[in-house]
Design a protein around this motif. Sequence first.
Motif, PDB file in Angstrom:
ATOM      1  N   MET A  27       0.835  -1.189   0.000  1.00 14.47           N
ATOM      2  CA  MET A  27       0.000   0.000   0.000  1.00 14.47           C
ATOM      3  C   MET A  27       0.875   1.246   0.000  1.00 14.47           C
ATOM      4  O   MET A  27       1.834   1.336   0.772  1.00 14.47           O
ATOM      5  CB  MET A  27      -0.910  -0.009   1.228  1.00 14.47           C
ATOM      6  N   SER A  28       0.568   2.194  -0.862  1.00 15.70           N
ATOM      7  CA  SER A  28       1.352   3.418  -0.967  1.00 15.70           C
ATOM      8  C   SER A  28       0.427   4.628  -0.990  1.00 15.70           C
ATOM      9  O   SER A  28      -0.479   4.710  -1.825  1.00 15.70           O
ATOM     10  CB  SER A  28       2.215   3.396  -2.237  1.00 15.70           C
ATOM     11  N   LEU A  29       0.640   5.547  -0.058  1.00 17.76           N
ATOM     12  CA  LEU A  29      -0.091   6.800  -0.024  1.00 17.76           C
ATOM     13  C   LEU A  29       0.849   7.886  -0.549  1.00 17.76           C
ATOM     14  O   LEU A  29       1.934   8.101  -0.002  1.00 17.76           O
ATOM     15  CB  LEU A  29      -0.525   7.127   1.402  1.00 17.76           C
ATOM     16  N   GLN A  30       0.448   8.556  -1.629  1.00 24.06           N
ATOM     17  CA  GLN A  30       1.324   9.517  -2.282  1.00 24.06           C
ATOM     18  C   GLN A  30       0.647  10.884  -2.352  1.00 24.06           C
ATOM     19  O   GLN A  30      -0.525  10.992  -2.706  1.00 24.06           O
ATOM     20  CB  GLN A  30       1.709   9.039  -3.678  1.00 24.06           C
ATOM     21  N   TYR A  31       1.431  11.908  -2.026  1.00 23.44           N
ATOM     22  CA  TYR A  31       0.918  13.277  -1.984  1.00 23.44           C
ATOM     23  C   TYR A  31       1.749  14.171  -2.894  1.00 23.44           C
ATOM     24  O   TYR A  31       2.963  14.279  -2.732  1.00 23.44           O
ATOM     25  CB  TYR A  31       0.976  13.795  -0.547  1.00 23.44           C
ATOM     26  N   TYR A  32       1.078  14.780  -3.881  1.00 23.53           N
ATOM     27  CA  TYR A  32       1.750  15.734  -4.758  1.00 23.53           C
ATOM     28  C   TYR A  32       1.419  17.144  -4.316  1.00 23.53           C
ATOM     29  O   TYR A  32       0.252  17.539  -4.273  1.00 23.53           O
ATOM     30  CB  TYR A  32       1.328  15.553  -6.214  1.00 23.53           C
ATOM     31  N   ASN A  33       2.463  17.912  -3.954  1.00 27.14           N
ATOM     32  CA  ASN A  33       2.288  19.302  -3.568  1.00 27.14           C
ATOM     33  C   ASN A  33       2.681  20.182  -4.745  1.00 27.14           C
ATOM     34  O   ASN A  33       3.837  20.195  -5.159  1.00 27.14           O
ATOM     35  CB  ASN A  33       3.145  19.624  -2.335  1.00 27.14           C
ATOM     36  N   GLN A  34       1.708  20.887  -5.297  1.00 24.36           N
ATOM     37  CA  GLN A  34       1.946  21.664  -6.505  1.00 24.36           C
ATOM     38  C   GLN A  34       2.880  22.844  -6.262  1.00 24.36           C
ATOM     39  O   GLN A  34       3.728  23.163  -7.102  1.00 24.36           O
ATOM     40  CB  GLN A  34       0.611  22.181  -7.051  1.00 24.36           C
ATOM     41  N   THR A  35       2.747  23.515  -5.132  1.00 26.27           N
ATOM     42  CA  THR A  35       3.600  24.658  -4.830  1.00 26.27           C
ATOM     43  C   THR A  35       5.067  24.263  -4.747  1.00 26.27           C
ATOM     44  O   THR A  35       5.953  24.948  -5.265  1.00 26.27           O
ATOM     45  CB  THR A  35       3.170  25.317  -3.504  1.00 26.27           C
ATOM     46  N   HIS A  50       6.668  18.637  -5.547  1.00 25.42           N
ATOM     47  CA  HIS A  50       7.272  17.557  -4.764  1.00 25.42           C
ATOM     48  C   HIS A  50       6.255  16.447  -4.528  1.00 25.42           C
ATOM     49  O   HIS A  50       5.125  16.712  -4.097  1.00 25.42           O
ATOM     50  CB  HIS A  50       7.742  18.115  -3.423  1.00 25.42           C
ATOM     51  N   ILE A  51       6.633  15.209  -4.821  1.00 24.59           N
ATOM     52  CA  ILE A  51       5.805  14.046  -4.534  1.00 24.59           C
ATOM     53  C   ILE A  51       6.342  13.367  -3.278  1.00 24.59           C
ATOM     54  O   ILE A  51       7.499  12.923  -3.236  1.00 24.59           O
ATOM     55  CB  ILE A  51       5.800  13.038  -5.702  1.00 24.59           C
ATOM     56  N   PHE A  52       5.521  13.281  -2.254  1.00 22.75           N
ATOM     57  CA  PHE A  52       5.868  12.598  -1.007  1.00 22.75           C
ATOM     58  C   PHE A  52       5.150  11.252  -1.003  1.00 22.75           C
ATOM     59  O   PHE A  52       3.990  11.157  -1.420  1.00 22.75           O
ATOM     60  CB  PHE A  52       5.421  13.418   0.199  1.00 22.75           C
ATOM     61  N   ALA A  53       5.814  10.198  -0.531  1.00 23.84           N
ATOM     62  CA  ALA A  53       5.209   8.859  -0.579  1.00 23.84           C
ATOM     63  C   ALA A  53       5.560   8.049   0.657  1.00 23.84           C
ATOM     64  O   ALA A  53       6.721   8.019   1.085  1.00 23.84           O
ATOM     65  CB  ALA A  53       5.663   8.123  -1.835  1.00 23.84           C
ATOM     66  N   LEU A  54       4.557   7.391   1.226  1.00 28.73           N
ATOM     67  CA  LEU A  54       4.741   6.451   2.329  1.00 28.73           C
ATOM     68  C   LEU A  54       4.225   5.096   1.864  1.00 28.73           C
ATOM     69  O   LEU A  54       3.097   4.979   1.381  1.00 28.73           O
ATOM     70  CB  LEU A  54       3.969   6.899   3.571  1.00 28.73           C
ATOM     71  N   THR A  55       5.057   4.070   2.011  1.00 29.82           N
ATOM     72  CA  THR A  55       4.726   2.748   1.474  1.00 29.82           C
ATOM     73  C   THR A  55       4.973   1.669   2.516  1.00 29.82           C
ATOM     74  O   THR A  55       5.939   1.740   3.280  1.00 29.82           O
ATOM     75  CB  THR A  55       5.572   2.454   0.210  1.00 29.82           C
TER      76      THR A  55
END
Length: 255
Positions: free
Chosen positions: A132-140, A143-148
């Motif tokens: 399972m991977s939760l990924q967050y893209y911050n447009q400002t 940057h793509i942050f990911a926890l897996t």
Amino acid sequence: MNRIKLMSILLAGLLLGACSSSDDDNTTNITYTEVSPSEAPVWQIDWSNNQERPDWKAPDVSDYENWTILKVKIEQALIPFVSEGDLMALFVNGEMRGLASPAVSVDDNQTNSGKFLVKVYGNEAGTETVNMSLQYYNQTLKHIFALTADINLNSDVTTGFDRDFIPEFTYGSAKYPVVKTVNVEQLLTKAGVTAASGSTVGAFVGDECRGTASLSALGTTSLTIYGRSAGESVTLKCYDAVKGLLVTIPDAVTM
């Protein structure tokens, strides 16, 4: 549709998958220098990156029998950078299962609260192991942050969605993939440095700030340091406002 019984698994599993940290400081150099700056320094990590916006596509809901709602709140360090162009995605075994933009506040019609309501779909029976991977893209920040994490599902475990899940996305940074936690007082003691409670501490690689903390009155201050690669040599800086001194300890930590 029946709600899929994955909520507590998401919360526990992804928190465990954030990162591994260490209290080892690897200090070998106890020399330091000190100066009296004209003003107190202001240190902060630069989370900006250069990643392109991902071309994520929402899942086809007709392919799934179950669903659940995941309430994600962005951690405080990233809240100032939240914008309506951000994306939150959840993948199971590499397959997109949920996609959302920031939730809009009913009070002011703004997205700056940093909350996401992600409707997650699945067909799992609750007895298998999934990645399972939760990924967050911050447009400002671009940057793509990911926890897996690899998670063993439990069909007998379920929970509601009346509370926020606050994942530590800074521990899943593409820019700083190596994370280490150290005890500041131990580092200062080994270097022969004393500083007042409330003193500001910063970790640096060259001129780049990699972590900050404020000295605790209890003498148990943890400093999280973010690295670009293993083996980096980190300089520790400590500004004591009471004495008006800035102490610099080179090679204080090895990532």
